[in-house]
Design a protein around this motif. Structure first.
Motif, PDB file in Angstrom:
ATOM      1  N   TYR A  89       0.811  -1.208   0.000  1.00  0.00           N
ATOM      2  CA  TYR A  89       0.000   0.000   0.000  1.00  0.00           C
ATOM      3  C   TYR A  89       0.854   1.271   0.000  1.00  0.00           C
ATOM      4  N   ASP A  90       1.865   1.316   0.863  1.00  0.00           N
ATOM      5  CA  ASP A  90       2.680   2.531   0.978  1.00  0.00           C
ATOM      6  C   ASP A  90       4.103   2.377   0.465  1.00  0.00           C
ATOM      7  N   SER A  91       4.409   1.268  -0.176  1.00  0.00           N
ATOM      8  CA  SER A  91       5.785   1.075  -0.631  1.00  0.00           C
ATOM      9  C   SER A  91       5.836   0.020  -1.728  1.00  0.00           C
ATOM     10  N   ARG A  92       7.022  -0.178  -2.203  1.00  0.00           N
ATOM     11  CA  ARG A  92       7.290  -1.280  -3.128  1.00  0.00           C
ATOM     12  C   ARG A  92       8.709  -1.747  -2.846  1.00  0.00           C
ATOM     13  N   SER A  93       8.964  -2.987  -3.193  1.00  0.00           N
ATOM     14  CA  SER A  93      10.308  -3.521  -2.999  1.00  0.00           C
ATOM     15  C   SER A  93      11.232  -2.964  -4.078  1.00  0.00           C
TER      16      SER A  93
END
Length: 169
Positions: free
Chosen positions: A38-42
């Motif tokens: 939701y608030d990030s990505r790898s």
């Protein structure tokens, strides 16, 4: 997972280097793997070569996926059930979304891969293609990712209504 390049044919964009004309080419596959939240990505991990079960565990799950999930309290890991028995041991340490075998792929990240494919510029080397996909990944709209994640309950409802058949997703 997005396959960004394959010798013997263009899978996303670009031209095949002349020395890559057979399936025996050492650059035969270049895979980009990444996760959204939701608030990030790898970080996008780009790997060359075949992705075996052991390589998936040693090069993806342990060093990247595990720490990413550990940084997201309450995260639920979703992936298809195409994982090997070797990866099941490490995955049991994380809460996973149950996903039956041979089920429709409703994963929101599939739409992310589709968007990246549509935005890929023409590239003339594997290196340029790797740089391009990493740049596109880094500039994904987090609002777009949130919308895809929010759509998950609707995806499931529509899939059930379609009896597991094709949906607008």
């Amino acid at each position: 997972m997005i396959t960004v390049y394959g010798c013997g044919g263009t899978l996303v964009s670009g031209t095949i280097p002349p020395h890559c004309s057979t399936s025996h080419c050492p650059h035969s596959w270049c895979n980009g793997l990444g996760a959204i939240a939701y608030d990030s990505r790898s970080t996008l991990i780009v790997m060359r070569g075949n992705l075996t079960g052991h390589r998936y565990v040693d090069d993806i799950l342990r060093p990247h996926v595990g720490p990413f999930l550990n940084g997201l309290p309450g995260a639920i890991f979703q992936q298809d059930n195409a994982t090997s028995r070797v990866s099941q041991d490490i995955l049991r340490h994380f809460q996973a979304l149950p996903w039956p075998a041979r089920s429709p792929d409703l994963s929101p990240v599939e739409h992310v891969w589709d968007q990246l494919k549509r935005q890929m510029p023409s590239c003339h080397s594997v290196h340029d293609l790797e740089l391009a996909v990493k740049d596109l990944w880094a500039h994904l709209s987090q609002d777009n990712i949130r919308c895809l994640i929010y759509s998950m309950p609707d995806r499931v409802v529509v899939c059930i209504a379609a009896g597991g058949g094709p949906t607008r997703y």
